[in-house]
Enzyme design. Structure first.
Site, PDB file in Angstrom:
ATOM      1  N   ARG A  55      10.918  -3.332   7.655  1.00 47.72           N
ATOM      2  CA  ARG A  55      11.552  -2.622   8.427  1.00 47.72           C
ATOM      3  C   ARG A  55      11.101  -2.946  10.053  1.00 47.72           C
ATOM      4  O   ARG A  55      10.224  -3.450  10.247  1.00 47.72           O
ATOM      5  CB  ARG A  55      11.236  -1.130   8.279  1.00 47.72           C
ATOM      6  CG  ARG A  55      11.711  -0.513   6.742  1.00 47.72           C
ATOM      7  CD  ARG A  55      10.988   0.874   6.559  1.00 47.72           C
ATOM      8  NE  ARG A  55       9.685   1.008   6.520  1.00 47.72           N
ATOM      9  CZ  ARG A  55       8.681   1.334   7.558  1.00 47.72           C
ATOM     10  NH1 ARG A  55       9.464   1.824   8.781  1.00 47.72           N
ATOM     11  NH2 ARG A  55       7.643   1.385   7.524  1.00 47.72           N
ATOM     12  N   LYS A 198      14.583   4.057   3.342  1.00 48.84           N
ATOM     13  CA  LYS A 198      13.654   5.038   4.245  1.00 48.84           C
ATOM     14  C   LYS A 198      14.530   5.878   5.081  1.00 48.84           C
ATOM     15  O   LYS A 198      13.843   6.718   5.378  1.00 48.84           O
ATOM     16  CB  LYS A 198      12.876   4.095   4.899  1.00 48.84           C
ATOM     17  CG  LYS A 198      11.756   3.531   4.125  1.00 48.84           C
ATOM     18  CD  LYS A 198      10.695   4.237   3.363  1.00 48.84           C
ATOM     19  CE  LYS A 198       9.863   3.393   2.460  1.00 48.84           C
ATOM     20  NZ  LYS A 198       8.743   4.323   1.634  1.00 48.84           N
ATOM     21  N   HIS A 217       5.414  11.015   0.403  1.00 45.04           N
ATOM     22  CA  HIS A 217       5.212   9.508   0.540  1.00 45.04           C
ATOM     23  C   HIS A 217       4.077   9.352  -0.551  1.00 45.04           C
ATOM     24  O   HIS A 217       3.145   9.102   0.103  1.00 45.04           O
ATOM     25  CB  HIS A 217       5.263   8.981   1.723  1.00 45.04           C
ATOM     26  CG  HIS A 217       5.196   7.556   1.558  1.00 45.04           C
ATOM     27  ND1 HIS A 217       4.460   6.497   2.496  1.00 45.04           N
ATOM     28  CD2 HIS A 217       5.922   6.535   0.823  1.00 45.04           C
ATOM     29  CE1 HIS A 217       4.765   5.245   2.364  1.00 45.04           C
ATOM     30  NE2 HIS A 217       5.539   5.369   1.111  1.00 45.04           N
ATOM     31  N   SER A 235      -0.607   1.211   2.461  1.00 48.28           N
ATOM     32  CA  SER A 235      -0.691  -0.094   1.887  1.00 48.28           C
ATOM     33  C   SER A 235      -1.995  -0.634   1.632  1.00 48.28           C
ATOM     34  O   SER A 235      -2.860  -0.765   2.387  1.00 48.28           O
ATOM     35  CB  SER A 235       0.267  -1.047   2.811  1.00 48.28           C
ATOM     36  OG  SER A 235       0.307  -2.374   1.941  1.00 48.28           O
ATOM     37  N   LYS A 239      -2.155   2.825  -4.417  1.00 49.20           N
ATOM     38  CA  LYS A 239      -1.237   3.643  -4.787  1.00 49.20           C
ATOM     39  C   LYS A 239      -0.473   3.113  -6.347  1.00 49.20           C
ATOM     40  O   LYS A 239      -0.453   4.137  -7.153  1.00 49.20           O
ATOM     41  CB  LYS A 239      -0.448   4.034  -3.683  1.00 49.20           C
ATOM     42  CG  LYS A 239       0.524   5.188  -4.191  1.00 49.20           C
ATOM     43  CD  LYS A 239       1.542   5.470  -2.615  1.00 49.20           C
ATOM     44  CE  LYS A 239       2.290   4.369  -2.294  1.00 49.20           C
ATOM     45  NZ  LYS A 239       3.470   4.633  -1.280  1.00 49.20           N
ATOM     46  N   THR A 240      -0.022   2.092  -6.017  1.00 51.97           N
ATOM     47  CA  THR A 240       0.939   1.823  -7.262  1.00 51.97           C
ATOM     48  C   THR A 240      -0.202   1.310  -8.245  1.00 51.97           C
ATOM     49  O   THR A 240       0.543   1.819  -9.581  1.00 51.97           O
ATOM     50  CB  THR A 240       1.724   0.475  -6.746  1.00 51.97           C
ATOM     51  OG1 THR A 240       2.639   0.432  -5.819  1.00 51.97           O
ATOM     52  CG2 THR A 240       2.623  -0.022  -7.928  1.00 51.97           C
ATOM     53  N   ASP A 254       6.845   5.722  -5.110  1.00 49.84           N
ATOM     54  CA  ASP A 254       6.927   5.991  -3.646  1.00 49.84           C
ATOM     55  C   ASP A 254       7.261   7.232  -3.069  1.00 49.84           C
ATOM     56  O   ASP A 254       6.725   7.624  -1.855  1.00 49.84           O
ATOM     57  CB  ASP A 254       7.908   4.890  -3.130  1.00 49.84           C
ATOM     58  CG  ASP A 254       7.700   4.518  -1.742  1.00 49.84           C
ATOM     59  OD1 ASP A 254       6.365   4.337  -1.419  1.00 49.84           O
ATOM     60  OD2 ASP A 254       8.441   4.387  -1.089  1.00 49.84           O
ATOM     61  N   ARG A 319       9.369  -8.648  -2.010  1.00 50.93           N
ATOM     62  CA  ARG A 319       9.564  -7.518  -2.633  1.00 50.93           C
ATOM     63  C   ARG A 319      10.262  -7.607  -3.984  1.00 50.93           C
ATOM     64  O   ARG A 319      10.951  -8.597  -4.102  1.00 50.93           O
ATOM     65  CB  ARG A 319      10.228  -6.470  -1.738  1.00 50.93           C
ATOM     66  CG  ARG A 319       9.340  -6.043  -0.707  1.00 50.93           C
ATOM     67  CD  ARG A 319       8.666  -4.821  -0.813  1.00 50.93           C
ATOM     68  NE  ARG A 319       7.966  -4.087   0.503  1.00 50.93           N
ATOM     69  CZ  ARG A 319       7.485  -3.164   0.306  1.00 50.93           C
ATOM     70  NH1 ARG A 319       7.631  -2.191  -0.781  1.00 50.93           N
ATOM     71  NH2 ARG A 319       6.595  -2.868   1.509  1.00 50.93           N
TER      72      ARG A 319
END
Length: 536
Positions: A55, A198, A217, A235, A239-240, A254, A319
């Site tokens: 982004r 986003k 988020h 990041s 989290k994942t 997410d 990604r």
């Protein structure tokens, strides 16, 4: 119907070829035929996003109008854009798309809970982008498509159209512009698909507050007994990884809403980083990369169609997007009808001073939520010679149009209403300086989270941290006591300077929070701040 919606309808009516709501197989075939991507050895399509591999937050704007003028938290993140410039760009993009390309259209939902979802129409000239939208949003059934009608929001994407900054009011050729009164978004000059995802997330973050929904988020999962849990983190904080628990069902990785009904996913898929991906470390993501998934900016081992996930020739931000049903233990529909009893704020503290696990009061939870702290390690980037703090409000500052205290207060309200525990989990270093000792072991972090989820911390002794004021449990099953007391661990490992380092980080928190004080709706949040200039 708004001006932009009418313009989008004109575009679809006058274009020579419009491909509406194609299947995955059709979109993959089109993308390959058009030279947008190639298949890898597992059947996933691999595409490049061109100049932009992430982004471009400096090129994101929000149209200033009656809805946004006194509502949006304007500044370096939310930058105002004139309505007339938006109108001009919209007409230019439509003329460009009419002259140059066939179009792909997706009619999709944002929001798994029908009570709060919005209908979105995305128009793009690229089959690969349409495939991404098909993965990341919620695809209506055939019956729902027949009654879809007019969308709530329209996104027009022209990835190869570049604005003229001098005439169009943008910073440079690429742009992503939200317009709340026109209920639309323009994305141009960039093929990076995350701008679409986003953009709609930002829309929901503004709209849902009025419906008593906290937009988040975060990742979320649900236990076998239906108990939901939420994981916030920037990041690199885990989290994942930590939400992907084989003993719990994944709600999403997410973007979620916490409504009066419970927790629900905004999306229909996942968008995961693949740098250094291995099946051993991330089996769920590894197995999800098959036909129907889209890889971005990855490369093959020479002479093969096997992806080399260590290859960073294009970017480190490689990604994959895939529909959530590619995850074996995904919960579909992605809705939990329970309110979370436990929420985890994940931080990778490279200063090595935050406890590995601690419990937060309501005020501390709101304060840390607004702070959104993690830290980079010295040596990871050029010029970084000591731990470098990163603060991102609500763990997602680039997507939050309103003042962060609006979201923090909503968190506090729901925390009180549903008796929710909020835990600060340090997935970084808590037993010594980052340049001297390793990160907290993943098995210990998992044990701490499991203990919190199972309620085994309800009756243990807690001690208050002298600077950050958080409550630190003195025992967690499966975790050595030394791993719980950061200060004692420093001393036991022969390191000096814990108190000075902890206070240094506390000052970083306080200094960062100053930008929120103008517009802070509830001064009680300041009670959650660490104590600085104390002797311990």
């Amino acid at each position: 119907m708004t001006k932009t919606h009418k313009l989008a309808s004109k575009l679809l009516a006058e274009s020579k070829q419009v491909n509406r709501d194609l299947s995955v197989a059709q979109l993959v075939a089109e993308a390959i035929k058009n030279g947008e991507g190639v298949l890898n050895s597992t059947g996933a399509i691999m595409c490049d996003t061109g100049k932009f591999t992430g982004r471009s937050p400096q090129d994101r704007f929000i149209v200033e109008d009656d809805y946004t003028k006194d509502r949006v938290w304007w500044g370096s993140i939310n930058k105002p854009f004139p309505q007339d410039k938006f109108d001009g760009l919209a007409h230019k993009m439509v003329d460009y798309l009419l002259d140059n390309q066939k179009l792909f259209v997706n009619n999709v939902y944002a929001g798994a809970d029908p009570a709060y979802r919005i209908k979105v129409r995305v128009i793009t000239p690229l089959a690969s982008v349409s495939h991404f939208v098909n993965n990341m949003f919620i695809v209506p059934s055939d019956e729902e498509l027949r009654s879809f009608g007019e969308p709530d929001y329209v996104v027009i994407q022209a990835p190869d159209y570049n604005a003229n900054p001098a005439l169009d009011g943008t910073r440079q050729g690429n742009f992503s512009i939200l317009n709340f009164e026109e209920k639309s978004a323009l994305v141009g000059g960039s093929r990076y698909t995350g701008e679409i995802k986003k953009g709609i997330f930002s829309v929901l973050n503004a709209l849902l507050i009025d419906e008593n929904v906290l937009p988040m988020h975060c990742s979320a999962n649900e236990g076998k007994e239906g108990d939901s849990a939420v994981f916030f983190g920037l990041s690199g904080t885990g989290k994942t990884t930590l939400s992907a628990d084989p003993n719990r069902n994944l709600i999403g990785d997410d973007e979620h809403g916490w409504s009066d009904n419970g927790i629900y996913n905004f999306e229909g898929g996942c968008y995961a980083k693949t740098i250094d991906l291995t099946r051993k470390n991330e089996p769920e993501i590894w197995d999800a990369i098959k036909f129907g998934a889209t890889l971005e900016n990855t490369r093959f081992f020479p002479g093969t169609s096997v992806v080399d996930y260590t290859n960073v020739n294009v970017t480190e931000n490689t990604r994959v997007s895939y529909p959530i049903h590619h995850i074996e233990n995904a919960k579909i529909p992605s809705v939990s009808e329970t309110h979370p009893k436990n929420i985890f704020f994940l931080t990778c503290d490279a200063y090595g001073v935050l406890p590995a696990i601690s419990k937060l009061t309501k005020e501390q939870a709101m304060y840390h939520f607004m702070s959104g702290y993690t830290a980079k390690v010295a040596g990871t980037e050029a010029g970084i010679t000591e731990p470098t703090p990163t603060f991102s409000a609500c763990f997602g500052a680039p997507f939050m149009p309103l003042h962060p205290s609006v979201y923090a207060m909503k968190l506090g309200e729901k925390m009180t209403e549903h008796n929710t525990n909020i835990w600060l989990i340090n997935t970084g270093w808590s037993n010594g300086p980052a340049d001297k000792i390793g990160r907290t072991k993943l098995k210990y972090t998992r044990a701490m989270i499991t203990a919190a989820l199972e309620g085994s911390l309800d009756n243990v002794e807690f001690i208050e941290h002298p600077i950050f004021g958080v409550q630190v449990p003195q025992e967690v099953e499966g975790v050595p006591s030394q791993a719980l007391d950061a200060r004692a661990s420093w001393i036991a490992n022969g390191f000096d300077g814990y108190d000075q380092t902890a206070e240094k980080l506390a000052h970083k928190f306080v200094d960062n929070f100053k930008k929120f004080e103008d517009g802070l709706e509830d001064k009680a949040i300041l009670k959650g701040a660490p104590i600085v200039n104390v002797k311990v």
